[in-house]
Design a protein around this motif. Sequence first.
Motif, PDB file in Angstrom:
ATOM      1  N   TYR A  21      -5.639   4.705 -10.969  1.00  0.00           N
ATOM      2  CA  TYR A  21      -4.346   5.201 -10.509  1.00  0.00           C
ATOM      3  C   TYR A  21      -4.580   6.516  -9.764  1.00  0.00           C
ATOM      4  CZ  TYR A  21      -4.717   7.755 -15.004  1.00  0.00           C
ATOM      5  OH  TYR A  21      -5.151   8.513 -16.060  1.00  0.00           O
ATOM      6  N   TYR A  22      -3.522   6.999  -9.125  1.00  0.00           N
ATOM      7  CA  TYR A  22      -3.576   8.303  -8.471  1.00  0.00           C
ATOM      8  C   TYR A  22      -2.823   9.310  -9.326  1.00  0.00           C
ATOM      9  CZ  TYR A  22      -5.163   5.853  -4.266  1.00  0.00           C
ATOM     10  OH  TYR A  22      -5.870   5.103  -3.381  1.00  0.00           O
ATOM     11  N   GLU A  23      -3.186  10.574  -9.185  1.00  0.00           N
ATOM     12  CA  GLU A  23      -2.522  11.598  -9.978  1.00  0.00           C
ATOM     13  C   GLU A  23      -2.649  12.966  -9.308  1.00  0.00           C
ATOM     14  OE1 GLU A  23      -4.461  11.999 -13.771  1.00  0.00           O
ATOM     15  OE2 GLU A  23      -6.459  12.083 -12.889  1.00  0.00           O
ATOM     16  N   ASP A  24      -1.651  13.808  -9.549  1.00  0.00           N
ATOM     17  CA  ASP A  24      -1.742  15.214  -9.162  1.00  0.00           C
ATOM     18  C   ASP A  24      -2.454  15.958 -10.287  1.00  0.00           C
ATOM     19  OD1 ASP A  24      -0.329  14.627  -6.893  1.00  0.00           O
ATOM     20  OD2 ASP A  24       1.588  15.384  -7.640  1.00  0.00           O
ATOM     21  N   ILE A  25      -3.279  16.930  -9.939  1.00  0.00           N
ATOM     22  CA  ILE A  25      -4.009  17.677 -10.954  1.00  0.00           C
ATOM     23  C   ILE A  25      -4.031  19.162 -10.593  1.00  0.00           C
ATOM     24  CG2 ILE A  25      -5.510  15.737 -11.565  1.00  0.00           C
ATOM     25  CD1 ILE A  25      -7.748  17.110  -9.951  1.00  0.00           C
ATOM     26  N   LEU A  26      -4.355  19.979 -11.586  1.00  0.00           N
ATOM     27  CA  LEU A  26      -4.654  21.380 -11.373  1.00  0.00           C
ATOM     28  C   LEU A  26      -6.146  21.574 -11.595  1.00  0.00           C
ATOM     29  CD1 LEU A  26      -1.847  23.502 -13.126  1.00  0.00           C
ATOM     30  CD2 LEU A  26      -2.392  23.436 -10.697  1.00  0.00           C
ATOM     31  N   ILE A  27      -6.782  22.305 -10.697  1.00  0.00           N
ATOM     32  CA  ILE A  27      -8.194  22.637 -10.879  1.00  0.00           C
ATOM     33  C   ILE A  27      -8.318  24.161 -10.807  1.00  0.00           C
ATOM     34  CG2 ILE A  27      -8.995  20.437  -9.969  1.00  0.00           C
ATOM     35  CD1 ILE A  27      -9.612  23.411  -7.798  1.00  0.00           C
ATOM     36  N   ALA A  29      -0.019   2.922 -17.243  1.00  0.00           N
ATOM     37  CA  ALA A  29       0.080   1.976 -16.141  1.00  0.00           C
ATOM     38  C   ALA A  29      -1.088   2.142 -15.173  1.00  0.00           C
ATOM     39  CB  ALA A  29       1.398   2.163 -15.403  1.00  0.00           C
ATOM     40  N   GLN A  30      -1.377   1.086 -14.448  1.00  0.00           N
ATOM     41  CA  GLN A  30      -2.417   1.118 -13.437  1.00  0.00           C
ATOM     42  C   GLN A  30      -1.806   1.017 -12.038  1.00  0.00           C
ATOM     43  OE1 GLN A  30      -6.396  -0.490 -14.235  1.00  0.00           O
ATOM     44  NE2 GLN A  30      -5.392  -1.993 -15.538  1.00  0.00           N
ATOM     45  N   ASP A  31      -2.594   1.417 -11.039  1.00  0.00           N
ATOM     46  CA  ASP A  31      -2.208   1.292  -9.644  1.00  0.00           C
ATOM     47  C   ASP A  31      -0.839   1.922  -9.355  1.00  0.00           C
ATOM     48  OD1 ASP A  31      -2.774   0.594  -7.033  1.00  0.00           O
ATOM     49  OD2 ASP A  31      -1.727  -1.325  -7.196  1.00  0.00           O
ATOM     50  N   VAL A  32      -0.610   3.106  -9.948  1.00  0.00           N
ATOM     51  CA  VAL A  32       0.604   3.867  -9.667  1.00  0.00           C
ATOM     52  C   VAL A  32       0.195   5.285  -9.264  1.00  0.00           C
ATOM     53  CG1 VAL A  32       2.010   2.521 -11.273  1.00  0.00           C
ATOM     54  CG2 VAL A  32       0.865   4.597 -12.073  1.00  0.00           C
ATOM     55  N   TYR A  33       1.162   6.093  -8.902  1.00  0.00           N
ATOM     56  CA  TYR A  33       0.900   7.483  -8.532  1.00  0.00           C
ATOM     57  C   TYR A  33       1.626   8.380  -9.523  1.00  0.00           C
ATOM     58  CZ  TYR A  33       1.217  11.816  -5.718  1.00  0.00           C
ATOM     59  OH  TYR A  33       1.166  13.109  -5.266  1.00  0.00           O
ATOM     60  N   TYR A  34       0.861   9.024 -10.416  1.00  0.00           N
ATOM     61  CA  TYR A  34       1.434   9.977 -11.366  1.00  0.00           C
ATOM     62  C   TYR A  34       1.591  11.317 -10.639  1.00  0.00           C
ATOM     63  CZ  TYR A  34       0.642   6.651 -15.126  1.00  0.00           C
ATOM     64  OH  TYR A  34       0.678   5.533 -15.931  1.00  0.00           O
ATOM     65  N   LYS A  35       2.827  11.649 -10.337  1.00  0.00           N
ATOM     66  CA  LYS A  35       3.135  12.770  -9.444  1.00  0.00           C
ATOM     67  C   LYS A  35       3.783  13.931 -10.203  1.00  0.00           C
ATOM     68  CE  LYS A  35       5.810  13.726  -5.214  1.00  0.00           C
ATOM     69  NZ  LYS A  35       4.730  14.364  -4.455  1.00  0.00           N
ATOM     70  N   ASP A  36       3.445  15.128  -9.763  1.00  0.00           N
ATOM     71  CA  ASP A  36       4.104  16.332 -10.280  1.00  0.00           C
ATOM     72  C   ASP A  36       5.491  16.415  -9.647  1.00  0.00           C
ATOM     73  OD1 ASP A  36       4.656  18.834 -11.399  1.00  0.00           O
ATOM     74  OD2 ASP A  36       3.603  19.913  -9.800  1.00  0.00           O
ATOM     75  N   THR A  37       6.335  15.510 -10.061  1.00  0.00           N
ATOM     76  CA  THR A  37       7.639  15.311  -9.426  1.00  0.00           C
ATOM     77  C   THR A  37       8.497  16.571  -9.431  1.00  0.00           C
ATOM     78  OG1 THR A  37       7.556  13.035 -10.247  1.00  0.00           O
ATOM     79  CG2 THR A  37       9.658  13.795  -9.373  1.00  0.00           C
ATOM     80  N   PHE A  38       8.430  17.342 -10.508  1.00  0.00           N
ATOM     81  CA  PHE A  38       9.290  18.518 -10.643  1.00  0.00           C
ATOM     82  C   PHE A  38       8.592  19.805 -10.197  1.00  0.00           C
ATOM     83  CE2 PHE A  38      10.379  15.383 -13.956  1.00  0.00           C
ATOM     84  CZ  PHE A  38      11.657  15.050 -13.533  1.00  0.00           C
ATOM     85  N   ASN A  39       7.417  19.645  -9.575  1.00  0.00           N
ATOM     86  CA  ASN A  39       6.652  20.796  -9.055  1.00  0.00           C
ATOM     87  C   ASN A  39       6.348  21.842 -10.132  1.00  0.00           C
ATOM     88  OD1 ASN A  39       6.615  19.824  -6.318  1.00  0.00           O
ATOM     89  ND2 ASN A  39       8.764  20.452  -6.157  1.00  0.00           N
ATOM     90  N   LEU A  99       0.826  -1.200   0.000  1.00  0.00           N
ATOM     91  CA  LEU A  99       0.000   0.000   0.000  1.00  0.00           C
ATOM     92  C   LEU A  99       0.863   1.254   0.000  1.00  0.00           C
ATOM     93  CD1 LEU A  99      -2.820   1.322   0.241  1.00  0.00           C
ATOM     94  CD2 LEU A  99      -2.566   1.147   2.731  1.00  0.00           C
ATOM     95  N   TYR A 100       1.921   1.223   0.827  1.00  0.00           N
ATOM     96  CA  TYR A 100       2.723   2.428   1.001  1.00  0.00           C
ATOM     97  C   TYR A 100       3.949   2.468   0.083  1.00  0.00           C
ATOM     98  CZ  TYR A 100      -0.208   3.460   5.000  1.00  0.00           C
ATOM     99  OH  TYR A 100      -1.292   3.737   5.795  1.00  0.00           O
ATOM    100  N   SER A 101       4.160   1.436  -0.710  1.00  0.00           N
ATOM    101  CA  SER A 101       5.296   1.434  -1.629  1.00  0.00           C
ATOM    102  C   SER A 101       4.811   1.558  -3.071  1.00  0.00           C
ATOM    103  CB  SER A 101       6.112   0.151  -1.460  1.00  0.00           C
ATOM    104  OG  SER A 101       5.315  -0.988  -1.806  1.00  0.00           O
ATOM    105  N   GLN A 102       3.668   2.174  -3.228  1.00  0.00           N
ATOM    106  CA  GLN A 102       3.095   2.356  -4.555  1.00  0.00           C
ATOM    107  C   GLN A 102       4.074   3.118  -5.446  1.00  0.00           C
ATOM    108  OE1 GLN A 102      -0.413   4.920  -4.869  1.00  0.00           O
ATOM    109  NE2 GLN A 102      -1.412   3.233  -5.901  1.00  0.00           N
ATOM    110  N   ALA A 103       4.259   2.645  -6.661  1.00  0.00           N
ATOM    111  CA  ALA A 103       5.225   3.244  -7.574  1.00  0.00           C
ATOM    112  C   ALA A 103       4.839   4.681  -7.909  1.00  0.00           C
ATOM    113  CB  ALA A 103       5.302   2.415  -8.850  1.00  0.00           C
ATOM    114  N   VAL A 104       5.824   5.565  -7.833  1.00  0.00           N
ATOM    115  CA  VAL A 104       5.632   6.966  -8.193  1.00  0.00           C
ATOM    116  C   VAL A 104       6.188   7.194  -9.596  1.00  0.00           C
ATOM    117  CG1 VAL A 104       6.269   9.348  -7.665  1.00  0.00           C
ATOM    118  CG2 VAL A 104       5.709   7.754  -5.807  1.00  0.00           C
ATOM    119  N   VAL A 105       5.352   7.731 -10.483  1.00  0.00           N
ATOM    120  CA  VAL A 105       5.740   7.981 -11.866  1.00  0.00           C
ATOM    121  C   VAL A 105       5.587   9.474 -12.157  1.00  0.00           C
ATOM    122  CG1 VAL A 105       5.277   7.439 -14.284  1.00  0.00           C
ATOM    123  CG2 VAL A 105       4.915   5.687 -12.522  1.00  0.00           C
TER     124      VAL A 105
END
Length: 203
Positions: free
Chosen positions: A76-82, A30-40, A15-21
């Motif tokens: 999957y999880y993802e960062d978004i802008l609203i 990919a599924q079941d990953v975290y698409y992250k705004d890695t570079f802010n 649960l807590y080692s979900q891959a960050v992309v």
Amino acid sequence: MKCLIIICILLSYNLYSQAVVPIYKNSRSAQDVYYKDTFNDFDKFTGTWKYTNGTTSLTITLQKKIKQEHTLNKFYYEDILIGGYKYVENGVEKVNTLHLVMFNMSSKYDYPIVGNSIIGPGSLYCKGCGVSDRKIRLHFSEPNREVPGLDPEMFFQRADSGSVQKLKLKFRTTSGGYEEEGVTPQYTSYSIPFGEYLLVKQP
């Protein structure tokens, strides 16, 4: 009992080692990953921005939401802008959705502005961009106003001038409108005109 404890530990680890992309330069394959705004990249666009031309103005507020669930076709999880907007034309308020950014919508697509496409050099939409330049492409909608055939989107790019923080906005559609034979559409355009705007960061 020991087996049960081991299983719980393994489940917790997964649960807590979900891959960050990183979102940037990655498709959502990919599924079941975290698409992250890695570079802010999103942080450079958050806040309230305003375009003014006489008594006509466009105000846009953008917020970053982290690790949002995506359940359409894939999980999957993802960062978004609203975001939300207010458009005043010749002193008359035409539309105002700024208040909607304060709510937790049941679906991210309920926000008037939403998305997380980060565009960099080499892209068709970023010709002439410098090595560190980024554009953000977001979907646009207007409550209670559907225009048949139009697929509106907003491109944002930082365009600072000295110490003044600015955003360049290109508001356009990727397709033309259409009319059904014998049916007169209720709307043929949005309250905000398509075009380019230069917005200044507000305090």
